[in-house]
Design an enzyme around this catalytic site. Structure first.
Site, PDB file in Angstrom:
ATOM      1  N   LYS A  77      13.629   1.127  35.194  1.00  0.00           N
ATOM      2  CA  LYS A  77      13.919  -0.151  34.364  1.00  0.00           C
ATOM      3  C   LYS A  77      15.352   0.059  33.994  1.00  0.00           C
ATOM      4  CE  LYS A  77      12.252  -4.378  33.583  1.00  0.00           C
ATOM      5  NZ  LYS A  77      12.115  -5.141  34.383  1.00  0.00           N
TER       6      LYS A  77
ATOM      7  N   SER B 166       9.736  -8.717  37.785  1.00  0.00           N
ATOM      8  CA  SER B 166       9.609  -8.705  36.465  1.00  0.00           C
ATOM      9  C   SER B 166       8.549 -10.026  35.848  1.00  0.00           C
ATOM     10  CB  SER B 166      10.601  -8.603  35.208  1.00  0.00           C
ATOM     11  OG  SER B 166      11.046  -7.353  35.401  1.00  0.00           O
TER      12      SER B 166
END
Length: 619
Positions: free
Chosen positions: A206, A412
């Protein structure tokens, strides 16, 4: 003394009266200007659009390809048309382009299709692939397709390569530079500003917050980004190679091989393109006109040959009710395009409340039997994503199947809102996954201390006074991190439950890592590869519909909005053109990039500051 006061009072009253009268005169003149402009547009009798018999359709695409255009104020749109100005970032609706090509295939008045792509800007590979498929389908009509241009960018050339004849200016050129993801990193700059950056995340890959805590890309981010970018580039090369009939080895990914061929072409970009089979011929603008005039006939219009422009042709073939169905069996399409933000947002941005309301509208519409959620989003607010996903569950509970269709991005939060659909379709090139969570904010206690400014006070709890001017209590930081970890667990559990995969397996392919559609299918994150049309057909099958219409579910305009849209929509004004040089220096471009990247973070408005966003997905 009283006389002096009286004089002063009279003076200022007089000034105010003059200003007030001037204001009224100014706005009355503006009103008269608009009124006269509308009358001219209404009574103008020479503006009828005619499709020339045996002419060419010039597919002149100017702007960025999107699945939903952003909301534009009717007055702003009117003024742009009146002053003959283009919007700052024009957009082209993908469905309009596909509809135009399909209609032109069967239109006996259209003899040829000309691709004039000089104005085409950003476009996801999935969108280019759909237009290319439409061009290949158009060829069944045995009408020729010509691509013309002085230069070709990478996006423009993907479409041009599917033409029967590709022409380029002898003074032009093209460069296929592949895909890349390069970002600016601010760690050192923030340190010099004495700003304290607090980062909370879950997910090895991430990397959305890396620019604020590093001066370079991490090894993990480099590995993951290289993998999906290489896969995307392979798809691009394969599509062009098949269209042009040469090997994928014809792409010069290394500077050494390029320089060798470039020397053979005598240092000429146009000759390089011709010798390597990228284009069919080098022709000047006059030669192109002569070539096309020989096919469809000459004309005194701007193009120099018998033709009709894309926008004008679209006005002829597309009725105001296009995409609106009055039938009883419909597949509803809800578009979710842009960042996911909390609250109500206009088209072009996904609002948690506004998009959920569209899904609710589809649920309450008895004519809609199934729903397709068309997603083109890198994500955003975790809270808003969950609000939207809950409405997906409500649709399913109401007996209406839901299919998610992923466009360029569905990563996401874009994956979060798709996860509960009965089926997930992705384009082979869709950028998806990035199942990870982060939170970030900056405090400026050290910056203020350097300036001699200090924050202090009292509160009834340890939580009182939290803000940008005080250092973050490590205990508060641990609470935030715990909340981030909880949200990540929710995300992984959601995917595991909806995709029927163990949490451990999901965690291995999650960690914020990005995948393209064809890989995501192999991993079980999506069910099928295809585009919106495929997803609509699948939704109809799930609802047991033998025949159906497609109905876009959109926000209903208020009576006031409808009035102004109609009021300004009917207006057009003939005015002299003003030539404005909009060229930006590289320095200004760099400043814009800096501002854009910071704005991308400041727009986020999750109530808990928790985000499922894939900034690294945007190439």
């Amino acid at each position: 003394m009283s006389n002096g006061n009286s004089w002063t009072k009279s003076f200022f009253v007089g000034i105010w009266t003059v200003l007030n009268i001037s204001r009224k005169v100014f706005f009355n003149l503006v009103f008269i200007f608009i009124f006269v402009a509308i009358l001219i547009a209404i009574f103008k009798d020479d503006g009828k659009i005619v499709v020339p018999n045996g002419g060419a359709l010039v597919l002149s695409l100017k702007g960025n390809l999107v699945i939903q255009t952003r909301s534009v104020d009717p007055f702003e749109e009117f003024m742009q048309e009146a002053l003959d100005q283009q919007p700052e970032n024009p957009e082209i609706l993908l469905q309009d382009v596909l509809f135009t090509i399909e209609n032109a295939k069967h239109d006996k008045r259209i003899k040829a299709l000309v691709l004039d792509l000089q104005g085409l800007g950003s476009a996801g590979l999935d969108k280019l692939q759909q237009i290319s498929a439409a061009l290949n389908n158009f060829k069944e009509s045995e009408k020729p397709i010509y691509a013309i241009g002085d230069y070709y960018t990478q996006n423009q050339y993907y479409l041009a390569s599917h033409a029967d004849h590709v022409f380029m200016n002898p003074m032009g050129g093209m460069m296929l530079d592949g895909y890349g993801r390069y970002r600016l990193y601010y760690k050192e700059a923030l340190e010099k500003l004495k700003a304290s950056t607090h980062v909370f995340k879950v997910g090895t890959y991430k990397s959305a917050i890396e620019p604020f805590i590093r001066n370079d890309m991490s090894d993990e981010a480099r590995e993951a980004n290289q993998a999906w970018l290489d896969a995307l580039w392979t798809q691009y090369k394969t599509g062009v190679a098949e269209a042009r009939g040469f090997s994928v080895d014809n792409f010069d990914d290394r500077i050494e091989s390029f320089l060798t061929k470039f020397e053979v072409a005598d240092g000429d970009f146009a000759n390089y393109a011709l010798q390597n089979g990228w284009v069919d011929a080098l022709k000047s603008r006059e030669e192109v006109i002569d070539e096309l005039a020989g096919v469809v006939g000459q004309n005194d219009n701007k193009m120099g040959f018998k033709s009709i422009h894309y926008k004008n042709y679209l006005k002829v073939i597309k009725s105001p009710l296009h995409g609106v169905s009055n039938g009883d069996n419909n597949v509803g399409v809800v578009v979710a395009k842009g960042e996911i933000l909390n609250g109500t947002k206009k088209p072009g941005v996904i609002g948690g409340d506004s998009t959920a309301l569209l899904l609710k509208k589809a649920r309450l519409d008895d004519s809609i039997k199934a729903v397709v959620l068309h997603v083109d989003s890198p994500g955003g607010s975790a809270f808003a994503s969950e609000i939207i996903r809950k409405e997906i569950e409500n649709l399913k509970a109401a007996g209406k199947p839901v299919v998610a269709s992923m466009s360029t991005y569905a990563a996401s939060g874009g994956y979060w809102i798709s996860a509960s659909a009965d089926q997930i379709w992705a384009a082979p090139s869709s950028i998806t996954g990035s199942i990870g969570v982060f939170g970030m904010f900056t405090t400026f206690e050290n910056s203020l201390d350097y300036l001699g400014v200090h924050a202090d006070g009292v509160g009834t709890t340890d939580f009182g006074g939290l803000g940008l001017t005080r250092a973050l209590d490590p205990r508060i930081g641990s609470l935030i991190q715990r909340s981030i970890e909880k949200t990540y667990d929710q995300f992984v559990s959601l995917v595991a439950n909806e995709r029927n995969i163990s949490k451990e397996s999901v965690d291995k392919i999650a960690q914020g890592r990005v995948w393209i559609g064809e890989t995501a299918k192999e991993l079980g994150l999506v069910d099928e590869l295809g585009h919106l049309e495929d997803a609509v057909k699948s939704a109809a099958q799930l609802a047991n519909l033998d025949s159906y219409d497609t109905k876009y579910v959109e926000r209903s305009l208020s009576p006031k909005e409808l009035f102004w849209k109609e009021f300004f929509g009917q207006a057009s004004v003939w005015m002299a053109k003003t030539q404005i040089d909009n060229s930006d220096s590289h320095l200004i471009g760099l400043v814009k990039q800096l501002v854009s990247e910071f704005n991308a973070m400041t727009r986020l408005n999750d109530p808990k500051g928790t985000y499922v966003l894939c900034l690294e997905c945007q190439i």
